[in-house]
Design an enzyme around this catalytic site. Structure first.
Site, PDB file in Angstrom:
ATOM      1  N   ASN A 154      39.772  35.604  38.005  1.00  0.00           N
ATOM      2  CA  ASN A 154      38.736  36.578  37.618  1.00  0.00           C
ATOM      3  C   ASN A 154      39.039  37.256  36.287  1.00  0.00           C
ATOM      4  O   ASN A 154      38.405  38.248  35.929  1.00  0.00           O
ATOM      5  CB  ASN A 154      38.562  37.672  38.687  1.00  0.00           C
ATOM      6  N   PRO A 193      41.135  43.936  43.206  1.00  0.00           N
ATOM      7  CA  PRO A 193      39.987  44.078  42.310  1.00  0.00           C
ATOM      8  C   PRO A 193      39.103  42.833  42.196  1.00  0.00           C
ATOM      9  O   PRO A 193      38.020  42.929  41.619  1.00  0.00           O
ATOM     10  CB  PRO A 193      40.653  44.347  40.949  1.00  0.00           C
ATOM     11  N   SER A 194      39.534  41.705  42.732  1.00  0.00           N
ATOM     12  CA  SER A 194      38.788  40.467  42.471  1.00  0.00           C
ATOM     13  C   SER A 194      37.517  40.387  43.306  1.00  0.00           C
ATOM     14  O   SER A 194      37.316  41.157  44.245  1.00  0.00           O
ATOM     15  CB  SER A 194      39.662  39.249  42.779  1.00  0.00           C
ATOM     16  N   CYS A 195      36.687  39.407  42.965  1.00  0.00           N
ATOM     17  CA  CYS A 195      35.410  39.217  43.664  1.00  0.00           C
ATOM     18  C   CYS A 195      35.545  38.234  44.818  1.00  0.00           C
ATOM     19  O   CYS A 195      34.649  37.431  45.069  1.00  0.00           O
ATOM     20  CB  CYS A 195      34.350  38.738  42.677  1.00  0.00           C
ATOM     21  N   ASP A 196      36.695  38.252  45.491  1.00  0.00           N
ATOM     22  CA  ASP A 196      36.892  37.376  46.637  1.00  0.00           C
ATOM     23  C   ASP A 196      37.092  38.215  47.889  1.00  0.00           C
ATOM     24  O   ASP A 196      37.832  39.199  47.871  1.00  0.00           O
ATOM     25  CB  ASP A 196      38.115  36.481  46.404  1.00  0.00           C
TER      26      ASP A 196
END
Ligand SMILES: *Cc1c(COP(=O)(O)O)cnc(C)c1O
Length: 389
Positions: free
Chosen positions: A361, A321-324
């Site tokens: 995050n 789910p993270s923005c990486d």
């Protein structure tokens, strides 16, 4: 041996009770692994290396079974103290100890420790005078997933001088320890190390030092997603035979980490979003590489993933789910088509997973529930693993 594996019904029932993501540990499976180890390696006592998974339910069950514990920090010592485990059931097996850890050792009576350099001797002697010490030596093993002999271990020729220096400092030099590396697929690594240490014991005796303890470390393997091409029972039996032959008078112990919880935990996550990339589906999960899947990064691991549903299978990508952009978990994974809200299951995800999870995050750490508390009437369901009989 079979891994702990929630049924689809059980998974769905748990999802009605708890928000995903979460992990489920079967303490009965941990117990089965402990008993398996004791049965096939009867001549070595067990110090569980709790860094693999310090879930209180696991510590409690192992403590009740009579296991001892390998600790590396004040935090680990205190976690065990909270469960009522006395310091004489712990070995402080981090060769380089910090001031906090040494204070905790003194406070809780942890009087057995390892070291691999002369710089450690004065620190131990000051904090825990008269402590029993084992010198850790580096051993060779090219067939381990995680190398523990570059950062750790004295040169073998320094072992005896280090033990003698410890003695001069008022410590009790009791023995030698090694760790062949984690997820060792080689029994020869243990056998060669045992043979080598046998020689060191003889040298010590000739120098007037009678060693009483041998710590053979951990490293015992568990199946990964590709199965396990090694017969663990035979491996442990071969090690035990060598112990009986070479060290009949010695107190021998081992420090299993991943072996005890590795196959005893499942992760349940949900699809929170989907993407279509030119016909190739992406499924975004609510747990990722910065969470319990962190072992994919730190532990170089790959966990079996199970998806559910009907219809034809497609090759899909699963991501966290993270923005990486590195938060991608499985690629080209064959699965029925999924939609938002569907649940997925990862198995054999009990070692070196939750412990390295972060809150990157702002995603909360996934909690661990206990299967036997959730389903008091049920027996842990286990499913045969083709390569892990
Ligand atoms: C990590 C560690 C262990 C456990 O290793 P596994 O490979 O997980 O069995 C045992 N002893 C020491 C000193 C360790 O650092």
């Amino acid at each position: 041996m079979r891994s702990f594996n929630l049924s689809e019904n059980e998974m769905n029932e748990l999802c009605r009770r708890h928000e995903t993501p979460f992990l489920v540990v079967s303490v009965a499976k941990v117990e089965e692994n402990y008993r398996f180890l004791r049965a096939h390696l009867p001549h070595a006592g067990v110090y569980y290396a709790m860094k693999a998974n310090p879930a209180p339910a696991i510590l409690r069950r192992l403590a009740a079974l009579g296991s001892k514990f390998d600790v590396a920090s004040a935090g680990e010592i205190e976690a065990l103290a909270r469960e009522g485990v006395a310091g004489d059931r712990m070995i402080y097996a981090n060769p380089v100890k910090d001031a906090r850890g040494l204070r905790a050792a003194a406070k809780y009576g942890v009087r057995r420790m390892t070291f691999d350099d002369a710089s450690e001797i004065g620190k131990i002697a000051q904090a825990v005078p008269g402590a029993s010490v084992l010198v850790r030596i580096a051993v060779h093993n090219s067939r381990a997933l995680v190398d523990l002999n570059t950062k750790f271990g004295a040169r073998p020729e320094d072992a005896l001088p280090l033990l003698l220096a410890a003695k001069r400092a008022g410590l009790r030099p009791v023995g030698i320890c090694f760790h062949v590396g984690s997820q060792s697929l080689s029994v020869a690594a243990y056998e060669e190390a045992l043979l080598f240490v046998h020689g060191l014991f003889a040298e010590a005796k000739a120098a007037g030092l009678t060693l009483t303890d041998l710590d053979i470390g951990g490293g015992f393997p568990v199946p990964d997603a590709a199965g396990l091409a090694v017969d663990v029972a035979a491996m442990l039996t071969a090690i035990d035979r060598q112990i009986v032959r070479l060290f009949p008078e010695t107190a021998v112990y081992c420090e299993p980490g991943r072996f005890l919880p590795g196959t005893a935990v499942n992760l349940v996550a949900s699809v929170i979003g989907t993407k279509d990339r030119a016909g190739h589906p992406w499924y975004i999960l609510d747990e990722g590489i910065y969470g319990a899947f962190s072992g994919m990064m730190y532990d170089h691991w790959h966990y079996p993933l199970h998806t559910f549903g009907r219809g034809g299978r497609v090759r899909a990508t699963f991501a966290g789910p993270s923005c990486d952009g590195i938060d991608v978990l499985y690629e080209d994974f064959l699965t029925p088509r999924l939609t938002v809200g569907d649940h997925v299951l990862a198995t054999d995800i009990g070692a070196y997973t939750t412990v390295s999870a972060t809150q990157f995050n702002g995603f909360a750490l996934a909690p661990t529930y206990t299967y036997e508390e959730e389903f008091p009437a049920a027996q842990a369901e286990t499913e045969p693993r083709a390569a892990a009989r």
